[in-house]
Write a protein that holds these residues in place. Structure first.
Motif, PDB file in Angstrom:
ATOM      1  N   VAL A 168      -6.687  21.724 -28.677  1.00  0.00           N
ATOM      2  CA  VAL A 168      -6.014  22.627 -29.562  1.00  0.00           C
ATOM      3  C   VAL A 168      -5.404  23.711 -28.873  1.00  0.00           C
ATOM      4  O   VAL A 168      -6.398  24.758 -28.334  1.00  0.00           O
ATOM      5  CB  VAL A 168      -6.890  22.891 -30.764  1.00  0.00           C
ATOM      6  CG1 VAL A 168      -6.081  23.717 -31.722  1.00  0.00           C
ATOM      7  CG2 VAL A 168      -7.609  21.675 -31.264  1.00  0.00           C
TER       8      VAL A 168
ATOM      9  N   GLU B 244     -11.263  25.367 -30.103  1.00  0.00           N
ATOM     10  CA  GLU B 244     -11.371  24.035 -30.400  1.00  0.00           C
ATOM     11  C   GLU B 244     -12.718  23.783 -31.242  1.00  0.00           C
ATOM     12  O   GLU B 244     -12.885  22.968 -32.037  1.00  0.00           O
ATOM     13  CB  GLU B 244     -11.437  23.165 -29.224  1.00  0.00           C
ATOM     14  CG  GLU B 244     -11.545  21.821 -29.409  1.00  0.00           C
ATOM     15  CD  GLU B 244     -11.153  20.866 -28.060  1.00  0.00           C
ATOM     16  OE1 GLU B 244     -11.331  19.497 -28.556  1.00  0.00           O
ATOM     17  OE2 GLU B 244     -10.879  21.402 -27.145  1.00  0.00           O
TER      18      GLU B 244
ATOM     19  N   TYR C 192      -3.491  18.230 -32.085  1.00  0.00           N
ATOM     20  CA  TYR C 192      -4.618  17.505 -32.167  1.00  0.00           C
ATOM     21  C   TYR C 192      -4.318  16.144 -32.696  1.00  0.00           C
ATOM     22  O   TYR C 192      -5.206  15.059 -32.921  1.00  0.00           O
ATOM     23  CB  TYR C 192      -5.648  18.378 -33.006  1.00  0.00           C
ATOM     24  CG  TYR C 192      -7.098  18.240 -32.901  1.00  0.00           C
ATOM     25  CD1 TYR C 192      -7.561  18.888 -31.695  1.00  0.00           C
ATOM     26  CD2 TYR C 192      -7.772  17.385 -33.479  1.00  0.00           C
ATOM     27  CE1 TYR C 192      -9.106  18.839 -31.531  1.00  0.00           C
ATOM     28  CE2 TYR C 192      -9.239  17.375 -33.364  1.00  0.00           C
ATOM     29  CZ  TYR C 192      -9.848  18.025 -32.321  1.00  0.00           C
ATOM     30  OH  TYR C 192     -10.991  17.892 -31.714  1.00  0.00           O
TER      31      TYR C 192
END
Length: 361
Positions: free
Chosen positions: A5, A14, A183
């Motif tokens: 991310v 993340e 993502y």
């Protein structure tokens, strides 16, 4: 999960993002109508006819009192954090004080010091109650051009009212934040056809190229972040109310408009005119910068991919709730296909609109 991310502005790590998945992965314990009836009476002093309402994280019930009042009892998911719920409640209180004419739910204060209910599994669940807003969800109507203008106007008023709002939890890790769009490549595998996978991949690539490099520079504020067809209540020609503030977050303000416009692309028969109507309605209150306008189409595509990816992933883990979870998919696929087919037309219309109305770089 394989794709990291990206950290944009004050984005979380993340690990924080993965932690945010817990609420969606963990099924919420059921609540019976009888239990909801007792909770409403014991915690709010309210009695009447109780019936179930749908909800993504909360267990929701409609309460119609003998005195004629209409309310929604919201029993939170056991994994929901108190500061997240306080953020949502604070937004409703702020909007009520800032612009009482906005048609949003009004939060009721409980009659007990701590409105918390313990379910059969022993988990504590925060309980809230708001006024019930009447109206037909946009998903049950055709998104006409006049209606899109009204929707854009309401969203502009809502964002304008929230301009000065701040809360300690406003930067929380939220699955439905567009900064997490990269993502979604982990969820493309849930799409059934290669054509759909390619369409989603192209939309994410456009977002990564056109939005991510400038996202942290865009005007930021707390936004509704979920102006979809089920959260907009309307008549045939005008919006009448906005519900579900469960995804509020501080993010680029144009993200709010991108979410609303993305769902308009998949409904009605005049997607370009509907898009321009919601844009012009919004800009009656808020003048967007040229940078915001340039990011708008790619943000719309990324939101649609997020809707499709997250709902497909969640439905695979919660088959019993699949019909509710995937209720927006037909609109999202139609919108994504239209967005791809009309991108040149939209770009030309956006350039003309920007030249006439936008401010700043």
């Amino acid at each position: 999960m394989d794709v990291p991310v990206p950290c944009v502005g004050e984005a979380k790590t993340e690990a924080d993002f993965e932690a945010a998945l817990i609420i969606l992965e963990q099924p919420s314990q059921p609540v019976s109508v009888e239990e909801a009836t007792r909770i409403a009476r014991d915690m709010f002093g309210m009695t009447g006819m109780v019936s179930r309402l749908p909800g993504e994280r909360d267990r929701n019930f409609r309460l119609r009192t003998a005195q004629g009042g209409d309310y929604v009892l919201k029993i939170a998911h056991c994994a929901e954090q108190p500061d997240m719920l306080d953020l949502q409640d604070s937004v409703l209180r702020y909007l009520r004080a800032k612009d009482p004419t906005l048609a949003v739910p009004e939060l009721l204060e409980p009659s007990v010091p701590r409105a918390v209910w313990r379910d059969q599994a022993g988990e504590e669940r925060i309980v809230r109650m708001v006024t019930f807003l009447p109206g037909t969800p946009l998903g049950n109507r055709s998104a006409t051009v006049p209606l899109c203008t009204s929707i854009g106007g309401m969203l502009g008023r809502l964002d304008q009212a929230l301009t000065g709002f701040h809360h300690p939890a406003q930067f929380h890790a939220l699955l439905w934040n567009l900064r997490n769009a990269a993502y979604m490549r982990n969820f493309i595998r849930y799409f059934p056809t290669e054509e759909q996978k390619a369409l989603a991949d192209a939309a994410l690539a456009a977002f990564e190229q056109q939005v991510l490099p400038v996202m942290a520079t865009l005007p930021m504020q707390v936004i509704h972040n979920d102006f979809n067809v089920h959260n907009i209540l309307c008549s045939a020609h005008a919006i009448e109310g906005v519900i579900d503030f469960g995804d509020v977050i501080r993010a680029p303000r144009v993200q709010d408009l991108a979410i609303a416009a993305s769902y308009m692309m998949g409904t009605g028969t005049q997607p370009v005119e509907q898009f321009m109507a919601i844009l012009s309605g919004y800009c009656q209150t808020i003048a967007l910068t040229r940078a915001e306008l340039a990011c708008l189409p790619a943000m719309m595509g990324a939101r649609l991919v997020m809707s499709l990816g997250i709902s497909s992933w969640r439905a695979s883990r919660n088959p019993a709730d699949a019909p509710y979870i995937t209720r927006n998919q037909a609109i999202a696929w139609e919108g994504l296909a239209r967005l791809e087919a009309l991108q040149d037309t939209l770009r030309d219309r956006m350039l003309t609109f920007a030249a006439a109305t936008s401010t700043g770089p």
